[in-house]
Design an enzyme around this catalytic site. Structure first.
Site, PDB file in Angstrom:
ATOM      1  CG  ASP A  79      -0.037  30.643 100.955  1.00 29.51           C
ATOM      2  OD1 ASP A  79       0.129  31.579 100.163  1.00 29.51           O
ATOM      3  OD2 ASP A  79      -0.101  29.449 100.603  1.00 29.51           O
ATOM      4  CG  ASP A  81      -2.917  30.421  95.310  1.00 31.68           C
ATOM      5  OD1 ASP A  81      -3.854  30.161  94.561  1.00 31.68           O
ATOM      6  OD2 ASP A  81      -2.432  31.575  95.426  1.00 31.68           O
ATOM      7  CD  GLU A  88      -0.320  26.754  94.545  1.00 30.52           C
ATOM      8  OE1 GLU A  88      -0.068  27.909  94.126  1.00 30.52           O
ATOM      9  OE2 GLU A  88      -0.030  26.358  95.695  1.00 30.52           O
ATOM     10  NE  ARG A 124       4.658  30.426  89.140  1.00 31.28           N
ATOM     11  CZ  ARG A 124       4.218  30.449  90.398  1.00 31.28           C
ATOM     12  NH1 ARG A 124       3.244  29.642  90.762  1.00 31.28           N
ATOM     13  NH2 ARG A 124       4.756  31.270  91.281  1.00 31.28           N
ATOM     14  CB  SER A 168      -1.956  35.514  98.343  1.00 28.89           C
ATOM     15  OG  SER A 168      -1.845  34.641  97.246  1.00 28.89           O
ATOM     16  N   GLY A 169       1.131  35.264  97.367  1.00 26.19           N
ATOM     17  CA  GLY A 169       1.891  35.468  96.142  1.00 26.19           C
ATOM     18  C   GLY A 169       1.011  35.294  94.926  1.00 26.19           C
ATOM     19  CE  LYS A 213       2.873  34.505 100.275  1.00 28.15           C
ATOM     20  NZ  LYS A 213       2.559  33.072 100.390  1.00 28.15           N
ATOM     21  CG  ASP A 236       1.310  25.697 100.600  1.00 32.60           C
ATOM     22  OD1 ASP A 236       1.379  24.995  99.565  1.00 32.60           O
ATOM     23  OD2 ASP A 236       1.209  26.937 100.553  1.00 32.60           O
ATOM     24  CG  ASN A 239       5.830  31.524  98.624  1.00 32.77           C
ATOM     25  OD1 ASN A 239       5.473  30.385  98.924  1.00 32.77           O
ATOM     26  ND2 ASN A 239       4.996  32.396  98.093  1.00 32.77           N
TER      27      ASN A 239
END
Length: 280
Positions: A79, A81, A88, A124, A168-169, A213, A236, A239
């Site tokens: 991941d 962030d 983030e 967001r 990554s998201g 992912k 972390d 997701n």
């Protein structure tokens, strides 16, 4: 079973004191802050005693099959962030709009698994509408830092012949720059829509959520001709759980409780390079 004890501020006498709880046959100092204990007692009662003592000393305690090494794996998937990097990114972008608290609250809820990730990202990103796209470069230049031990971990796994994937998201603006900077083999992330130099508040194409992912890890493994069991996945947040669930080894790094509970390894105090001490 082996037990690896490590902590950035831990002294060797402190590590040895905790190690004696597991009745090791041998102890080997890996570096001034890491100790490998071989042929340990890994019964439930001993594990609980070791983990409690380690937590109080701010030490990571990892019980692992003595036969496991980096040579068992071919890919490390990470991941971005709050894992490979300390921030983030979307929260820091929002700070440019004076909206960091609102966005950070949604981020936290998503990482704890309280909101579906796709919904949280849509909400967001919508708050960023109208922000000058130059804010992305400012976040990269001024606020983005590699997590402790990240570069050492990458050097170690590359040296052992493993490929690297950043999934990554977050956003391609950052993953692409990190790929070039760190020499990563694969990346996959969301694309922020920009029109006339400003963010529209939308993402282009599908959202890279938990399923996305996982599918990315599966796709890269297929491209490499390997099984996901030969992948190490580091994350972390909630997701990350699906991609961690298909991996041969899952690592929770500074993770939310729901992730720590399900991962094979939890690094709460040590840097990302703690993985190298664990796998030799």
């Amino acid at each position: 079973m082996n037990l690896v004890l490590q902590g950035p501020a831990a002294s060797m006498p402190e590590l040895r004191r905790i190690a004696t709880l597991a009745l090791p046959a041998r102890m080997l100092e890996l570096n001034p802050h890491a100790l490998r204990c071989e042929q340990v007692d890994d019964s439930n009662g001993v594990r609980q005693a070791v983990e409690l003592a380690a937590l109080e000393a701010r030490v990571d305690a990892t019980f692992i099959d003595a036969a496991r090494t980096l040579a068992d794996y071919r890919l490390v998937a990470m991941d971005m962030d709050s894992t490979l990097i300390t921030i983030e990114c979307i929260d820091e972008i929002a700070d440019m709009q004076g909206l960091k608290p609102q966005v950070a609250d949604i981020t936290e809820a998503a990482m704890r698994g309280e909101i579906e990730f796709a919904e949280s990202l849509t909400r967001r990103v919508a708050l960023l509408a109208g922000l000058d796209a130059s804010a992305l470069q400012r976040v990269y230049d001024e606020r983005l830092h590699i997590s402790m031990g990240g570069e050492a971990m990458l050097a170690g796994v590359k040296g052992a012949g493993l490929k690297t994937l950043l999934v990554s998201g977050g956003f391609t603006f950052f993953t692409e720059r990190l790929q070039e900077r760190l020499g990563l083999d694969y990346t996959h992330a969301n694309v922020l829509e920009v029109e006339h130099g400003k963010l529209t508040g939308r993402v282009v194409g599908g959202i890279v959520d938990a399923v996305g992912k996982m599918q990315t890890v599966e796709r890269v493994c297929a491209d490499m001709g390997i099984d996901p069991e030969q992948a190490i996945v580091i994350g972390d947040g909630a997701n990350d759980l699906k991609m961690m669930g298909i991996a041969g080894l899952s690592v929770a790094f500074r993770a939310k409780p729901v992730v720590r509970q399900q991962a094979n390894i939890a690094l709460n105090f040590t840097g990302l390079d703690g993985l190298l001490a664990i796998l030799g």
